[in-house]
Write an enzyme that holds these catalytic residues in place. Structure first.
Site, PDB file in Angstrom:
ATOM      1  N   HIS A 280      34.576  -7.712 -13.488  1.00  0.00           N
ATOM      2  CA  HIS A 280      33.177  -8.327 -13.976  1.00  0.00           C
ATOM      3  C   HIS A 280      34.038  -9.660 -14.532  1.00  0.00           C
ATOM      4  CE1 HIS A 280      29.409  -8.399 -14.571  1.00  0.00           C
ATOM      5  NE2 HIS A 280      29.238  -7.707 -15.577  1.00  0.00           N
TER       6      HIS A 280
ATOM      7  N   HIS B  81      32.218  -9.731  -3.704  1.00  0.00           N
ATOM      8  CA  HIS B  81      31.059  -9.887  -4.441  1.00  0.00           C
ATOM      9  C   HIS B  81      30.212  -9.083  -3.288  1.00  0.00           C
ATOM     10  CE1 HIS B  81      27.791 -10.778  -7.034  1.00  0.00           C
ATOM     11  NE2 HIS B  81      28.259 -11.017  -8.029  1.00  0.00           N
TER      12      HIS B  81
ATOM     13  N   ASP C 294      34.366 -17.199 -10.321  1.00  0.00           N
ATOM     14  CA  ASP C 294      34.882 -16.874 -11.241  1.00  0.00           C
ATOM     15  C   ASP C 294      36.582 -18.101 -10.212  1.00  0.00           C
ATOM     16  OD1 ASP C 294      33.914 -16.061 -13.362  1.00  0.00           O
ATOM     17  OD2 ASP C 294      33.937 -14.537 -12.467  1.00  0.00           O
TER      18      ASP C 294
HETATM   19  N1  CMC Z   1      41.020  -9.088  -2.744  1.00  0.00           N
HETATM   20  C1  CMC Z   1      40.749  -8.546  -1.653  1.00  0.00           C
HETATM   21  N2  CMC Z   1      39.834  -7.420  -0.664  1.00  0.00           N
HETATM   22  C2  CMC Z   1      39.363  -6.928  -1.382  1.00  0.00           C
HETATM   23  C3  CMC Z   1      38.214  -7.778  -2.856  1.00  0.00           C
HETATM   24  C4  CMC Z   1      39.364  -9.213  -3.045  1.00  0.00           C
HETATM   25  N3  CMC Z   1      38.596  -9.578  -4.246  1.00  0.00           N
HETATM   26  N4  CMC Z   1      37.116  -7.444  -2.368  1.00  0.00           N
HETATM   27  C5  CMC Z   1      37.144  -6.522  -2.197  1.00  0.00           C
HETATM   28  N5  CMC Z   1      38.162  -6.382  -0.902  1.00  0.00           N
HETATM   29  C6  CMC Z   1      37.890  -5.653   0.030  1.00  0.00           C
HETATM   30  C7  CMC Z   1      38.373  -4.076  -0.835  1.00  0.00           C
HETATM   31  O1  CMC Z   1      39.382  -3.621  -0.786  1.00  0.00           O
HETATM   32  C8  CMC Z   1      37.533  -3.599   0.655  1.00  0.00           C
HETATM   33  O2  CMC Z   1      38.571  -3.279   1.702  1.00  0.00           O
HETATM   34  P1  CMC Z   1      38.474  -1.873   2.908  1.00  0.00           P
HETATM   35  O3  CMC Z   1      36.997  -1.512   3.297  1.00  0.00           O
HETATM   36  O4  CMC Z   1      40.029  -2.151   4.318  1.00  0.00           O
HETATM   37  O5  CMC Z   1      38.901  -0.901   1.612  1.00  0.00           O
HETATM   38  C9  CMC Z   1      36.474  -3.687   1.131  1.00  0.00           C
HETATM   39  O6  CMC Z   1      36.856  -5.656   0.708  1.00  0.00           O
HETATM   40  C10 CMC Z   1      35.304  -3.748   0.622  1.00  0.00           C
HETATM   41  O7  CMC Z   1      35.466  -3.785  -0.972  1.00  0.00           O
HETATM   42  P2  CMC Z   1      34.672  -2.440  -1.971  1.00  0.00           P
HETATM   43  O8  CMC Z   1      35.484  -2.856  -3.493  1.00  0.00           O
HETATM   44  O9  CMC Z   1      33.782  -1.823  -1.593  1.00  0.00           O
HETATM   45  O10 CMC Z   1      33.435  -4.170  -2.608  1.00  0.00           O
HETATM   46  P3  CMC Z   1      33.039  -3.763  -3.723  1.00  0.00           P
HETATM   47  O11 CMC Z   1      31.104  -4.711  -3.769  1.00  0.00           O
HETATM   48  O12 CMC Z   1      32.918  -2.596  -4.649  1.00  0.00           O
HETATM   49  O13 CMC Z   1      33.550  -4.837  -4.722  1.00  0.00           O
HETATM   50  C11 CMC Z   1      33.629  -6.465  -6.637  1.00  0.00           C
HETATM   51  C12 CMC Z   1      33.130  -6.166  -5.620  1.00  0.00           C
HETATM   52  C13 CMC Z   1      33.700  -7.715  -6.915  1.00  0.00           C
HETATM   53  C14 CMC Z   1      34.001  -5.757  -7.353  1.00  0.00           C
HETATM   54  C15 CMC Z   1      35.523  -7.541  -5.773  1.00  0.00           C
HETATM   55  O14 CMC Z   1      35.092  -8.084  -4.258  1.00  0.00           O
HETATM   56  C16 CMC Z   1      36.387  -7.490  -6.232  1.00  0.00           C
HETATM   57  O15 CMC Z   1      37.380  -6.636  -6.567  1.00  0.00           O
HETATM   58  N6  CMC Z   1      36.786  -8.326  -6.693  1.00  0.00           N
HETATM   59  C17 CMC Z   1      38.119  -9.992  -7.626  1.00  0.00           C
HETATM   60  C18 CMC Z   1      37.404  -9.453  -8.534  1.00  0.00           C
HETATM   61  C19 CMC Z   1      36.041 -10.619  -8.641  1.00  0.00           C
HETATM   62  O16 CMC Z   1      36.479 -11.675  -8.415  1.00  0.00           O
HETATM   63  N7  CMC Z   1      35.596  -9.964  -9.449  1.00  0.00           N
HETATM   64  C20 CMC Z   1      34.108 -10.705 -10.056  1.00  0.00           C
HETATM   65  C21 CMC Z   1      33.118 -10.877  -9.014  1.00  0.00           C
HETATM   66  S1  CMC Z   1      31.564 -12.414  -9.834  1.00  0.00           S
HETATM   67  C22 CMC Z   1      31.620 -12.549 -11.052  1.00  0.00           C
HETATM   68  C23 CMC Z   1      30.761 -11.398 -12.003  1.00  0.00           C
HETATM   69  O17 CMC Z   1      29.495 -11.374 -11.720  1.00  0.00           O
HETATM   70  O18 CMC Z   1      31.531 -10.042 -12.663  1.00  0.00           O
END
Ligand code: CMC
Length: 390
Positions: free
Chosen positions: A228, A267, A325
């Site tokens: 986050h 996201h 970010d």
């Molecule tokens: N790098 C590589 N792979 C990713 C990433 C990433 N940053 N984000 C998601 N994936 C992949 C994940 O491994 C999964 O792949 P698979 O289907 O093969 O298992 C797929 O994409 C879906 O991921 P998810 O974890 O189900 O997606 P989510 O909606 O639960 O996660 C997130 C959203 C923001 C937590 C995630 O994208 C992440 O960890 N990003 C990096 C951290 C980040 O930049 N966070 C800031 C968000 S914006 C600021 C805020 O509002 O907080």
């Protein structure tokens, strides 16, 4: 499942109704009270956006002046609160300090804690908006071992924050207008984002009737995680770890092998470009140009990383785009903000979103305590086993 549905991590659950922020993740749209984020970032200023989020409408000139005066009037913190800092190690992470000192505000304002009273709620909102930057700057000063700088009323909200961060009693600090504008944009872009993890935490804590200072402290705690608000710090550390454009391909391969995530990418809601990232990238250009840092290595690296990821099927199939970010860290670094303060900046900016959402919920007389259910997967009923038989 009987009367409730199983929705881990709330992919498909609307926890409330709200009239504050609208996101269309597929189209890449973000509106505060109906106004597109791009317009607010270009034409408005942070305090005006705060007024909008809290009250529902943009202020007219008189309302804007009055709001500014009220917030300026509340920027000081009680001298006793300044002593809390001494209880922390100097090298404590400023977010750890913020969780503590913002929560501690609850102990100072008993005169406005009747949350059923809209005026009390408004005063608490004003106090939080005004005092969080003061506390954030104090957390920084404590960390680097410099004396606290008291707020100066002649400055704007953002100028004042920069002043409290970077002035010392030995110099006459004058904030650079372009950097003020860049930080103003960062604040506007981070001000609210509907029911994200920290805002949901604030609402859940608030649903029990807890006071707003304690609720915002819980939001700060939830924001801290790298998935986050901690992502801005993590993204910059990632760029530093990659170190050189020549290592981008190798790093991206590691992401695809699921060794680590690309921080500042992806996201839960945006499955198209994060509209905040577009504004941030542009701001990044402007700041680096102003500071004559066009050849900034981190920025070049970020551009190359973005290019590589956006043309790779792994990221395309999963609809992973840069989020706000990805670029905000580079701007904050250029402004001179140390990495361990990045998430504090996010918390400072999001405070208005948290209090506006909290106020909206408490103002709804039908709201109830939040109480998710679970799917129990443990042992079924069994009889107690005496010690000698275990
Ligand atoms: N790098 C590589 N792979 C990713 C990433 C990433 N940053 N984000 C998601 N994936 C992949 C994940 O491994 C999964 O792949 P698979 O289907 O093969 O298992 C797929 O994409 C879906 O991921 P998810 O974890 O189900 O997606 P989510 O909606 O639960 O996660 C997130 C959203 C923001 C937590 C995630 O994208 C992440 O960890 N990003 C990096 C951290 C980040 O930049 N966070 C800031 C968000 S914006 C600021 C805020 O509002 O907080």
């Amino acid at each position: 499942l009987g009367v409730f549905t199983y929705d881990p991590a709330f992919f498909a659950t609307a926890s409330c109704t709200s009239a504050i922020t609208f996101i269309d993740g597929d189209a890449g749209l973000l509106f505060y009270r109906g106004y597109p984020i791009e317009q607010l970032a270009e034409k408005s200023d942070f305090l005006e956006v705060c007024y909008l989020l809290l009250n529902g409408e943009l202020p007219n000139a008189a309302q804007k002046t009055e709001f500014r005066q009220i917030i300026t009037h509340h920027t000081m913190v009680h001298d006793q609160l300044a002593r809390f800092f001494n209880g922390f190690r100097r090298d404590a992470h400023p977010m750890a300090v913020m969780v503590g000192v913002v929560g501690a505000l609850s102990a100072f304002y008993h005169d406005s804690l009747d949350i059923s009273n809209p005026q009390h709620r408004e005063i608490s909102a004003h106090r939080l908006l005004a005092k969080v930057p003061t506390l954030a700057a104090m957390a920084y000063k404590y960390n680097v071992g410099e004396p606290f700088m008291y707020p100066k009323n002649k400055f704007s909200y953002v100028e004042n924050f920069l002043y409290m961060m970077f002035a010392t009693p030995a110099d006459d600090y004058v904030p650079n207008p372009l950097l003020v504008r860049a930080l103003e944009r960062i604040f506007i872009l981070h001000a609210d984002h509907e029911q994200n993890a920290s805002t949901s935490t604030v609402r859940l804590a608030g649903s029990s009737g807890a006071n707003p200072f304690a609720c915002v402290a819980s939001g700060i705690a939830a924001l801290w995680g790298p998935a986050h608000g901690g992502a801005n710090e993590a993204a910059l550390k990632m760029l530093e770890e990659i170190g050189d454009v020549s290592r981008v391909a190798e790093y991206v391969q590691g992401v695809k092998d699921k060794k680590y995530r690309l921080m500042g990418f992806g996201h839960r809601v945006y499955k198209n470009m994060d509209p905040r990232a577009n504004v941030m990238r542009e701001t990044c250009y402007e700041v680096l140009k102003e500071l004559k840092l066009e050849n900034n290595k981190l920025f070049e690296l970020a551009m190359e990383l973005e290019r590589t990821a956006l043309s790779d099927p792994y990221f395309i199939e999963r609809k992973l785009y840069p989020n706000v970010d990805f670029y905000s860290g580079i701007v904050l670094r250029a402004i001179g903000i140390p990495t361990n303060m990045f998430t504090v900046i996010f918390a400072l900016a999001r405070t208005i979103g948290w209090v506006s959402q909290w106020n909206e919920m408490i103002g709804d007389s039908e709201h109830k305590i939040g109480r998710p259910r679970q799917l129990y997967r443990g042992a079924l009923k069994r009889d107690f086993v005496p010690m000698e038989k275990r």
